[in-house]
Design an enzyme around this catalytic site. Structure first.
Site, PDB file in Angstrom:
ATOM      1  CE  LYS A 152      -3.423   2.680   3.116  1.00 35.24           C
ATOM      2  NZ  LYS A 152      -4.196   2.010   3.806  1.00 35.24           N
ATOM      3  CG  HIS A 290     -10.093 -30.083 -35.855  1.00 34.54           C
ATOM      4  ND1 HIS A 290      -9.567 -28.869 -36.235  1.00 34.54           N
ATOM      5  CD2 HIS A 290      -9.921 -30.838 -37.441  1.00 34.54           C
ATOM      6  CE1 HIS A 290      -9.186 -29.040 -37.306  1.00 34.54           C
ATOM      7  NE2 HIS A 290      -9.515 -29.487 -37.922  1.00 34.54           N
TER       8      HIS A 290
END
Length: 535
Positions: A152, A290
């Site tokens: 912070k 696929h």
């Protein structure tokens, strides 16, 4: 509650911050002494705790104990040591503000410019199989508080949560201090670190909620880290990347041994291949194109090289479609399997391991991607799928290893009970069917697919496709359907092709018509009572 509001005019510019005082408290002590050497050489005061302080002091470095800063001894078996204003005021004071600077002086508290903290090894403890209080004691409290406070206050403090960031700090020590941009980047990493830590703790507490008799969790937190940016996605105009999930044991954690970079479609197909191959208990190979199987097979009985046998049998199902396919083996890829693949164009092979001689053969196919699974590879317990605005979560569709015991509960609705060999073939077809996109029909002989119908919008077309691909091999095969036959027409296509047995879930309002068709043909039919859609 919102934080305090300040007048922007009161803030003084502060880019380069010289490191004068460092707080160190780490569980991962990699390269810590190297960092300490640089800090000492630059006359940085080192404040430390517990094992970190002991290691530094034993190495000959001067260390200030946190207890001397707080005026309070470490207590409750180390649960309380850094949770004190003497520490946190030094972490949170914003020295761009004259008022904060004045308050620190009044409190006789010195600020920190560098904080090196990483957290208790919670994830590693859980992974070791520890339970109960042994895990709870690895939930860090003071560590995350220091990391978050420092992050912070990145305007003034550099927070380091990994030894990977030590080189940047060493450079900063020699360059006059850390820059604002550098501290902000370190803060971002720090918040990601505590976020992932909290996620791991929350997951551990919630894991029992994923049991069969419990509700799914009310809250679900997912966290992943980018492993690599891919050339493109499914198509060349789409951006793509692969991310790894902490604690994951799947295709994303596999090691690439050779070949071109993996593509988005390679990963999708490789994962689908694993799903198919590892459903089988015996040595098995699946070939995927696929995201659908071109062929799935287990080894022929008494095969001298089971995994090579499984591959050849899977390839024979549909050699045309197998061109450019992705292969998964549930056992070690052998020299014989590699030799069988010398003249077959293949995109990817994924397996638990590869014989050194097989790797030598594959070197001639430089573009072939070889993926070795992590030693702790396992199928996922849950499936997650993103949808617009949210996600779907479900139990993974899995078969028990002892499926034969489950098969005893299947309902024989037509024909005679098959011989053991035929029953084994039916079980194989049923398991293979789960790996095929719905609507799915699988024809199999001797535990190898001979015809697959997949992804059709009606079951009749899937039946036609499976029979067409099998050709003459359809006669004498067994058939599996991932869901019930809504009408008898689909089943009739299979019966007319000469299948000897059909396995399906049952449950259609026209089951009687389907059963009657099977009985008229003198064909065995089982109802499993369980559907296996795969979309």
């Amino acid at each position: 509650m919102a934080g305090p509001s300040h007048d922007p005019a009161l803030y003084r510019e502060r880019d380069l911050v010289r490191i004068r005082r460092a707080l160190i408290s780490v569980s991962d002590k990699t390269d810590l002494l190297k960092l300490a050497e640089a800090l000492a050489a630059n006359e940085v005061e080192i404040v430390s705790t517990g094992g970190s302080a002991a290691l530094l002091r034993d190495a000959g470095y001067t260390v200030t104990d946190v207890a001397s800063v707080t005026g309070f001894p470490e207590s409750l078996d180390g649960r309380v040591k850094t949770l004190h204003p003497g520490v946190h005021a030094g972490l949170l004071a914003d020295l761009r503000l004259e008022d904060h600077e004045r308050q620190l002086a009044d409190l006789d508290i010195a600020p920190f410019e560098l904080v090196v903290v990483n957290l208790y090894p919670f994830v590693e403890t859980v992974a070791s199989g520890a339970q109960g209080d042994d895990v709870v004691e690895q939930i860090d409290i003071g560590g995350p508080a220091m990391v978050r406070a420092s992050a912070k206050n990145f305007a003034n403090v550099a927070i380091v949560v990994s030894p990977e960031s030590y080189p940047a700090i060493l450079d900063a020590l020699g360059g006059g201090g850390t820059t604002l941009a550098q501290r902000r980047q370190l803060a971002a990493r720090a918040f990601a670190h505590t976020c992932e830590y909290d996620r791991a703790v929350a997951t551990w507490f919630a894991e029992d909620m994923l049991g069969a008799d419990a509700d799914l969790p009310q809250h679900l937190t997912l966290k992943a880290e980018r492993l690599a940016t891919l050339r493109y996605g499914e198509n060349s105009h789409q951006r793509a990347a692969i991310y790894t999930r902490l604690g994951g044991h799947g295709i994303a954690q596999a090691t690439q041994l050779q070949g071109k970079e993996m593509s988005y479609n390679n990963y999708v197909d490789a994962d689908a291949a694993l799903r198919a191959a590892f459903d089988m208990v015996k040595p098995a190979v699946a070939i995927i194109k696929h995201a659908n199987p071109c062929g799935i097979a287990v080894a022929a009985p008494n095969a001298l090289d089971p995994i090579a046998s499984a591959h050849l049998r899977a390839h024979e199902c549909d050699p045309v479609s197998a061109y450019g396919g992705v292969i998964a083996a549930n056992g070690t890829v052998t020299l014989k399997m590699a030799e069988n693949l010398k003249d077959i164009f293949t995109e990817v092979i994924v397996a638990p391991s590869f014989e050194p001689a097989a790797l030598e053969v594959f070197k001639a196919k430089k573009n072939l991607r070889l993926l070795e699974l992590p030693a702790d590879w396992q199928q996922e317990r849950m499936d997650v799928r993103l949808v617009s605005g949210g996600l779907l979560l479900q139990d993974a569709d899995r078969f028990p290893d002892d499926i034969e015991s489950v098969a005893k509960d299947w309902q024989l609705v037509s024909g005679e009970l098959p011989a053991d060999e035929d029953m084994t073939n039916l079980i194989f077809a049923w398991k293979a069917c789960r790996a095929v996109k719905s609507n799915a029909i699988v024809l199999a002989k001797q535990s190898a697919t001979v015809g697959i119908g997949m992804g059709q919008v009606n079951r009749v077309d899937s039946c036609r496709l499976a029979v067409e691909r099998a050709g003459d091999r359809a006669a004498g095969s067994v058939a599996a359907s991932d869901a019930f036959f809504p009408f008898a027409d689909g089943a009739q296509i299979l019966l007319d092709a000469g299948v000897t047995a059909i396995i399906q879930p049952g449950g259609s309002v026209r089951d009687d018509e389907v059963i009657a068709a099977a009985q008229a043909a003198g064909v065995t039919m089982f109802f499993t009572g369980e559907r296996h859609f795969f979309h």
